[in-house]
Write a protein that holds these residues in place. Structure first.
Motif, mmCIF file in Angstrom:
data_model
loop_
_atom_site.group_PDB
_atom_site.id
_atom_site.type_symbol
_atom_site.label_atom_id
_atom_site.label_comp_id
_atom_site.label_asym_id
_atom_site.label_seq_id
_atom_site.Cartn_x
_atom_site.Cartn_y
_atom_site.Cartn_z
ATOM 1 N N LEU A 141 4.002 14.657 4.324
ATOM 2 C CA LEU A 141 5.103 15.005 5.229
ATOM 3 C C LEU A 141 4.623 15.315 6.639
ATOM 4 O O LEU A 141 5.419 15.728 7.488
ATOM 5 N N PHE A 142 3.321 15.140 6.893
ATOM 6 C CA PHE A 142 2.772 15.476 8.214
ATOM 7 C C PHE A 142 2.073 14.258 8.813
ATOM 8 O O PHE A 142 1.699 13.304 8.111
ATOM 9 N N VAL A 143 1.910 14.292 10.113
ATOM 10 C CA VAL A 143 1.104 13.302 10.835
ATOM 11 C C VAL A 143 0.139 14.070 11.720
ATOM 12 O O VAL A 143 0.375 15.238 12.075
ATOM 13 N N GLU A 144 -0.941 13.412 12.069
ATOM 14 C CA GLU A 144 -1.948 14.027 12.932
ATOM 15 C C GLU A 144 -1.833 13.431 14.323
ATOM 16 O O GLU A 144 -1.852 12.200 14.483
ATOM 17 N N GLN A 145 -1.716 14.281 15.310
ATOM 18 C CA GLN A 145 -1.582 13.816 16.683
ATOM 19 C C GLN A 145 -2.763 14.306 17.508
ATOM 20 O O GLN A 145 -3.180 15.466 17.391
ATOM 21 N N GLU A 201 -1.601 18.922 13.627
ATOM 22 C CA GLU A 201 -0.699 18.379 12.615
ATOM 23 C C GLU A 201 0.737 18.665 13.001
ATOM 24 O O GLU A 201 1.060 19.763 13.473
ATOM 25 N N LYS A 202 1.582 17.664 12.789
ATOM 26 C CA LYS A 202 2.987 17.800 13.149
ATOM 27 C C LYS A 202 3.839 17.354 11.969
ATOM 28 O O LYS A 202 3.549 16.326 11.343
ATOM 29 N N PHE A 203 4.878 18.131 11.679
ATOM 30 C CA PHE A 203 5.777 17.776 10.588
ATOM 31 C C PHE A 203 6.516 16.494 10.946
ATOM 32 O O PHE A 203 7.115 16.380 12.014
ATOM 33 N N ALA A 204 6.455 15.509 10.039
ATOM 34 C CA ALA A 204 7.055 14.200 10.328
ATOM 35 C C ALA A 204 8.171 13.836 9.363
ATOM 36 O O ALA A 204 8.728 12.735 9.460
ATOM 37 N N GLY A 205 8.469 14.718 8.430
ATOM 38 C CA GLY A 205 9.535 14.394 7.475
ATOM 39 C C GLY A 205 9.167 13.190 6.615
ATOM 40 O O GLY A 205 8.085 13.132 6.014
ATOM 41 N N LEU A 206 10.065 12.217 6.595
ATOM 42 C CA LEU A 206 9.858 11.020 5.766
ATOM 43 C C LEU A 206 9.359 9.823 6.578
ATOM 44 O O LEU A 206 9.437 8.677 6.112
ATOM 45 N N ASP A 207 8.854 10.072 7.773
ATOM 46 C CA ASP A 207 8.390 8.960 8.614
ATOM 47 C C ASP A 207 7.269 8.177 7.950
ATOM 48 O O ASP A 207 7.216 6.939 8.036
ATOM 49 N N ASN A 208 6.352 8.894 7.301
ATOM 50 C CA ASN A 208 5.245 8.193 6.630
ATOM 51 C C ASN A 208 5.762 7.300 5.506
ATOM 52 O O ASN A 208 5.232 6.204 5.267
ATOM 53 N N TYR A 209 6.789 7.763 4.795
ATOM 54 C CA TYR A 209 7.357 6.954 3.705
ATOM 55 C C TYR A 209 8.060 5.715 4.265
ATOM 56 O O TYR A 209 7.996 4.638 3.678
ATOM 57 N N GLN A 210 8.742 5.897 5.403
ATOM 58 C CA GLN A 210 9.389 4.738 6.033
ATOM 59 C C GLN A 210 8.340 3.712 6.452
ATOM 60 O O GLN A 210 8.532 2.507 6.281
ATOM 61 N N ARG A 211 7.219 4.211 6.969
ATOM 62 C CA ARG A 211 6.140 3.301 7.359
ATOM 63 C C ARG A 211 5.530 2.610 6.134
ATOM 64 O O ARG A 211 5.258 1.404 6.162
ATOM 65 N N GLY A 212 5.331 3.370 5.054
ATOM 66 C CA GLY A 212 4.730 2.799 3.841
ATOM 67 C C GLY A 212 5.619 1.742 3.204
ATOM 68 O O GLY A 212 5.130 0.708 2.724
ATOM 69 N N LEU A 213 6.927 1.981 3.206
ATOM 70 C CA LEU A 213 7.853 1.032 2.576
ATOM 71 C C LEU A 213 8.034 -0.236 3.393
ATOM 72 O O LEU A 213 8.618 -1.211 2.900
ATOM 73 N N THR A 214 7.574 -0.235 4.647
ATOM 74 C CA THR A 214 7.642 -1.448 5.482
ATOM 75 C C THR A 214 6.246 -1.971 5.815
ATOM 76 O O THR A 214 6.119 -2.871 6.647
ATOM 77 N N ASP A 215 5.229 -1.409 5.183
ATOM 78 C CA ASP A 215 3.849 -1.838 5.425
ATOM 79 C C ASP A 215 3.592 -3.132 4.646
ATOM 80 O O ASP A 215 3.486 -3.124 3.412
ATOM 81 N N SER A 216 3.504 -4.239 5.354
ATOM 82 C CA SER A 216 3.347 -5.536 4.681
ATOM 83 C C SER A 216 2.023 -5.622 3.925
ATOM 84 O O SER A 216 1.951 -6.273 2.867
ATOM 85 N N ALA A 217 0.980 -4.966 4.425
ATOM 86 C CA ALA A 217 -0.315 -5.003 3.730
ATOM 87 C C ALA A 217 -0.228 -4.269 2.393
ATOM 88 O O ALA A 217 -0.729 -4.755 1.363
ATOM 89 N N PHE A 218 0.409 -3.098 2.377
ATOM 90 C CA PHE A 218 0.545 -2.325 1.142
ATOM 91 C C PHE A 218 1.451 -3.039 0.147
ATOM 92 O O PHE A 218 1.096 -3.193 -1.033
ATOM 93 N N LEU A 219 2.604 -3.503 0.611
ATOM 94 C CA LEU A 219 3.531 -4.200 -0.289
ATOM 95 C C LEU A 219 2.915 -5.502 -0.802
ATOM 96 O O LEU A 219 3.094 -5.875 -1.965
ATOM 97 N N GLY A 220 2.171 -6.196 0.073
ATOM 98 C CA GLY A 220 1.511 -7.430 -0.357
ATOM 99 C C GLY A 220 0.456 -7.175 -1.411
ATOM 100 O O GLY A 220 0.303 -7.964 -2.357
#
Length: 295
Positions: free
Chosen positions: A36-40, A52-71
């Motif tokens: 739930l955090f990102v490093e800035q 560290e900054k609270f990012a909510g579900l931003d990392n999950y949104q990035r993971g679900l659209t990560d073509s390398a991970f999904l591939g």
């Protein structure tokens, strides 16, 4: 008195409960928290330090659209659709053959077939990488002797090479589970079938295999869980064919790369949670589609 006995019985589960809490629940909870955090970087990246900054579900949104991970997930899934049925099919045939011989002969062959599983996965991968090697391995000159010019590290041969390694390593373990299930089949059913004129093949197809359906579902489920976490074998193949086996070849390799090469622990934790969810859904669907009570 009865209540006291219950507490004493429950006390025997304390070591397991503590182990489950510290080895499973807390690490999973910590991974979810980190996801739930990102490093800035502050100071424009000129030594100002990271926060560290609270990012909510931003990392999950990035993971679900990560073509390398999904591939990588799709790549391993397609590979599993071929390798797991082949491995379980061979294990089933070997278990049926063991069930057809005497108990003494079955014991000897069972130990021989179980030896590959006793070898650690990393050691087995090193052995097969050396066997595949065109420089030091015996398979390349053996193939040339019979007129075959194969390259086990070519892009089109990497997955078959890894599949052969995984099949060799996993056959014995799955065979033992299926063979144990075969021992529970009532023997009088075989005698009745033989009296009715059924052949051994007919007995295997109509009696033995339906009775070991639960064992096949179990071994299939364990194989799916193990396959989506594959890491050792492609990581070693990457040393000899890095142009084909990249650091995003499998989901675990991406997570490892994000954590220890990119030092992005938060995104690595996110991908770990997503992979766990994918594993849970795949296991649930496989169990629901394949589990069926034997009539």
């Amino acid at each position: 008195m009865i209540r006291s006995q219950r507490w004493k019985g429950a006390a025997f589960t304390v070591p397991f409960q503590l182990g489950f809490l510290f080895l499973y629940v807390l690490p999973i909870g910590y991974a979810v928290y980190q996801s739930l955090f990102v490093e800035q970087q502050s100071g424009l990246g000129l030594g100002g330090g990271a926060t560290e900054k609270f990012a909510g579900l931003d990392n999950y949104q990035r993971g679900l659209t990560d073509s390398a991970f999904l591939g990588s997930v799709l790549r391993v899934f397609l590979f599993a659709c071929v390798q797991i049925p082949v491995m379980l099919g061979i294990s089933l045939v070997l278990a049926l053959l063991l069930d057809a011989v005497t108990a003494r002969a079955a014991g000897r062959f069972r130990i021989m077939l179980l030896v590959p599983y006793m070898i650690p996965g990393v050691v087995a991968a090193i052995v097969w990488v050396n066997l595949y090697s065109p420089l030091v391995g015996p398979l390349t000159p053996l193939g040339e002797f019979f007129g075959f010019h194969w390259d086990f590290f070519a892009p089109s041969m990497v997955w078959p090479s890894i599949g052969n390694l995984l099949t060799w390593h996993g056959i014995g373990y799955n065979m033992v589970i299926i063979y144990a299930a075969l021992q529970g089949v009532p023997r009088e059913l075989f005698e009745a079938a033989r009296l009715d004129g059924a052949s051994e093949l007919r007995i295997a197809l109509s009696i033995k295999i339906p009775y070991v359906r639960a064992a096949l579902v179990l071994t299939g489920l364990l194989s799916i869980i193990q396959m989506l976490q594959i890491f050792n074998e492609p990581a070693l193949f990457r040393n000899v064919t890095p142009q084909t086996v990249t650091d995003s070849f499998t989901p675990i390799m991406i997570i490892y790369s994000q954590a220890f090469s990119a030092n992005n622990y938060h995104y690595a934790a996110t991908l770990s949670v997503l992979l766990a969810l994918i594993l849970g859904v795949a296991s649930f669907l496989f169990y629901r589609l394949t589990s069926k009570e034997v009539d």
